[in-house]
Design a protein around this motif. Structure first.
Motif, mmCIF file in Angstrom:
data_model
loop_
_atom_site.group_PDB
_atom_site.id
_atom_site.type_symbol
_atom_site.label_atom_id
_atom_site.label_comp_id
_atom_site.label_asym_id
_atom_site.label_seq_id
_atom_site.Cartn_x
_atom_site.Cartn_y
_atom_site.Cartn_z
ATOM 1 N N ASP A 54 20.191 36.250 53.778
ATOM 2 C CA ASP A 54 20.482 37.121 54.916
ATOM 3 C C ASP A 54 21.980 36.993 55.210
ATOM 4 N N HIS A 55 22.468 37.795 56.146
ATOM 5 C CA HIS A 55 23.908 37.826 56.393
ATOM 6 C C HIS A 55 24.461 36.456 56.793
ATOM 7 N N GLN A 56 23.750 35.746 57.654
ATOM 8 C CA GLN A 56 24.246 34.451 58.121
ATOM 9 C C GLN A 56 24.266 33.424 56.989
ATOM 10 N N GLU A 57 23.199 33.379 56.181
ATOM 11 C CA GLU A 57 23.166 32.450 55.045
ATOM 12 C C GLU A 57 24.305 32.750 54.074
ATOM 13 N N ALA A 58 24.515 34.041 53.808
ATOM 14 C CA ALA A 58 25.579 34.443 52.893
ATOM 15 C C ALA A 58 26.949 34.078 53.454
ATOM 16 N N SER A 59 27.168 34.353 54.729
ATOM 17 C CA SER A 59 28.452 34.017 55.356
ATOM 18 C C SER A 59 28.722 32.521 55.303
ATOM 19 N N ASP A 60 27.686 31.730 55.589
ATOM 20 C CA ASP A 60 27.845 30.272 55.544
ATOM 21 C C ASP A 60 28.191 29.793 54.135
ATOM 22 N N ALA A 61 27.486 30.320 53.143
ATOM 23 C CA ALA A 61 27.729 29.917 51.759
ATOM 24 C C ALA A 61 29.138 30.301 51.313
ATOM 25 N N VAL A 62 29.567 31.492 51.690
ATOM 26 C CA VAL A 62 30.906 31.964 51.331
ATOM 27 C C VAL A 62 31.970 31.110 52.014
ATOM 28 N N GLN A 63 31.764 30.815 53.281
ATOM 29 C CA GLN A 63 32.737 29.994 54.010
ATOM 30 C C GLN A 63 32.857 28.610 53.384
ATOM 31 N N THR A 64 31.726 28.017 53.005
ATOM 32 C CA THR A 64 31.739 26.704 52.373
ATOM 33 C C THR A 64 32.465 26.763 51.030
ATOM 34 N N ALA A 65 32.216 27.822 50.267
ATOM 35 C CA ALA A 65 32.879 27.971 48.963
ATOM 36 C C ALA A 65 34.387 28.108 49.131
ATOM 37 N N PHE A 66 34.821 28.922 50.081
ATOM 38 C CA PHE A 66 36.255 29.069 50.329
ATOM 39 C C PHE A 66 36.866 27.765 50.828
ATOM 40 N N ALA A 67 36.162 27.075 51.724
ATOM 41 C CA ALA A 67 36.684 25.809 52.266
ATOM 42 C C ALA A 67 36.880 24.777 51.160
ATOM 43 N N TRP A 74 43.185 25.376 45.365
ATOM 44 C CA TRP A 74 43.185 26.802 45.059
ATOM 45 C C TRP A 74 43.970 27.120 43.791
ATOM 46 N N GLU A 75 45.083 26.435 43.608
ATOM 47 C CA GLU A 75 45.935 26.700 42.450
ATOM 48 C C GLU A 75 45.298 26.270 41.132
ATOM 49 N N THR A 76 44.142 25.619 41.165
ATOM 50 C CA THR A 76 43.495 25.158 39.936
ATOM 51 C C THR A 76 42.479 26.156 39.387
ATOM 52 N N ILE A 77 42.412 27.341 39.945
ATOM 53 C CA ILE A 77 41.363 28.291 39.562
ATOM 54 C C ILE A 77 41.961 29.519 38.889
ATOM 55 N N ARG A 78 41.471 29.812 37.704
ATOM 56 C CA ARG A 78 41.995 30.945 36.943
ATOM 57 C C ARG A 78 41.345 32.253 37.356
ATOM 58 N N GLU A 79 40.043 32.264 37.484
ATOM 59 C CA GLU A 79 39.310 33.481 37.832
ATOM 60 C C GLU A 79 38.673 33.292 39.205
ATOM 61 N N PRO A 80 39.460 33.406 40.261
ATOM 62 C CA PRO A 80 38.939 33.092 41.585
ATOM 63 C C PRO A 80 37.780 33.980 42.021
ATOM 64 N N ARG A 81 37.776 35.226 41.625
ATOM 65 C CA ARG A 81 36.699 36.137 42.027
ATOM 66 C C ARG A 81 35.361 35.661 41.467
ATOM 67 N N ALA A 82 35.307 35.375 40.187
ATOM 68 C CA ALA A 82 34.072 34.899 39.558
ATOM 69 C C ALA A 82 33.752 33.469 40.002
ATOM 70 N N TYR A 83 34.778 32.646 40.082
ATOM 71 C CA TYR A 83 34.576 31.247 40.464
ATOM 72 C C TYR A 83 33.918 31.147 41.837
ATOM 73 N N LEU A 84 34.441 31.899 42.806
ATOM 74 C CA LEU A 84 33.891 31.821 44.156
ATOM 75 C C LEU A 84 32.490 32.415 44.241
ATOM 76 N N ARG A 85 32.171 33.381 43.400
ATOM 77 C CA ARG A 85 30.803 33.910 43.371
ATOM 78 C C ARG A 85 29.837 32.812 42.918
ATOM 79 N N LYS A 86 30.228 32.091 41.871
ATOM 80 C CA LYS A 86 29.379 30.993 41.394
ATOM 81 C C LYS A 86 29.256 29.894 42.446
ATOM 82 N N ALA A 87 30.375 29.539 43.068
ATOM 83 C CA ALA A 87 30.363 28.469 44.063
ATOM 84 C C ALA A 87 29.549 28.865 45.296
ATOM 85 N N ALA A 88 29.688 30.106 45.745
ATOM 86 C CA ALA A 88 28.933 30.569 46.917
ATOM 87 C C ALA A 88 27.437 30.616 46.616
#
Length: 194
Positions: A54-67, A74-88
């Motif tokens: 749901d929106h809240q679960e997704a927002s929490d997961a995304v925030q944790t991944a970004f944090a 941050w500078e250690t990631i080559r494909e941040p778009r894909a990387y953050l999708r996997k992490a979230a």
């Protein structure tokens, strides 16, 4: 989908958060974290919603991944778009170990999907189609739902295979099965509606 940013590449001593020692990744420098966050956050939330959150679960997961990837990591990631999708997704699955079967959608969930940059499947129209797609994805088995969510987010079969660590043939098979299941589901709903 390849990230449009390119810069100097190097290999870190330890893998970044969310990656195991045996996964391949490279570093990229020069992608501004704040700009990336503003540009990609809503699309990333929509991506996690497409996996059954749901929106809240997704927002929490995304925030944790970004944090977890705040500079200097941050500078250690080559494909941040894909990387953050996997992490979230890893964070969502870790924090929501229950089986996802159905999703009660709020107006906020639909708005997130509409503004998140994820185009609807070609078998539905935009406004009502997004809500239908999000709820319909929940009927799919996990691997098919993952493949469809990455596809909806604009990734090719080869890119999906790379990020899910499965063969391209498995992506094609899961995509085909998912598409057929969604088409059947859509047809059944239309018949039931009259």
């Amino acid at each position: 989908m390849t990230d449009s940013h390119s810069a100097a590449i190097a290999q870190p001593a330890t893998p970044p958060f969310g990656f195991s020692d045996d996964e391949t990744y490279l570093i990229v420098e020069g992608v501004d974290f704040a700009d990336f966050y503003r540009k990609e956050r809503s699309g990333l939330v929509a991506f996690v919603v497409n996996h059954g959150a749901d929106h809240q679960e997704a927002s929490d997961a995304v925030q944790t991944a970004f944090a977890a990837v705040l500079p200097p990591r941050w500078e250690t990631i080559r494909e941040p778009r894909a990387y953050l999708r996997k992490a979230a997704l890893r964070e969502y699955y870790r924090s929501a170990p229950r089986a996802v079967t159905t999703v009660e959608l709020t107006e906020e969930d639909v708005a997130t999907a509409l503004t998140g940059g994820s185009p609807p499947l070609d078998i539905v129209e935009a406004a009502e189609g997004v809500q239908w797609v999000i709820s319909a994805l929940t009927i799919l088995p996990l691997k098919q739902r993952q493949v469809m969510a990455w596809h909806i987010d604009g990734y090719s079969h080869a890119e999906i295979a790379k990020h899910l660590c499965i063969p391209v043939t498995a992506v094609r098979k899961n995509f085909s099965r998912a598409k057929q299941t969604l088409q059947d589901y859509h047809s059944n709903q239309r018949r039931e509606a009259g």
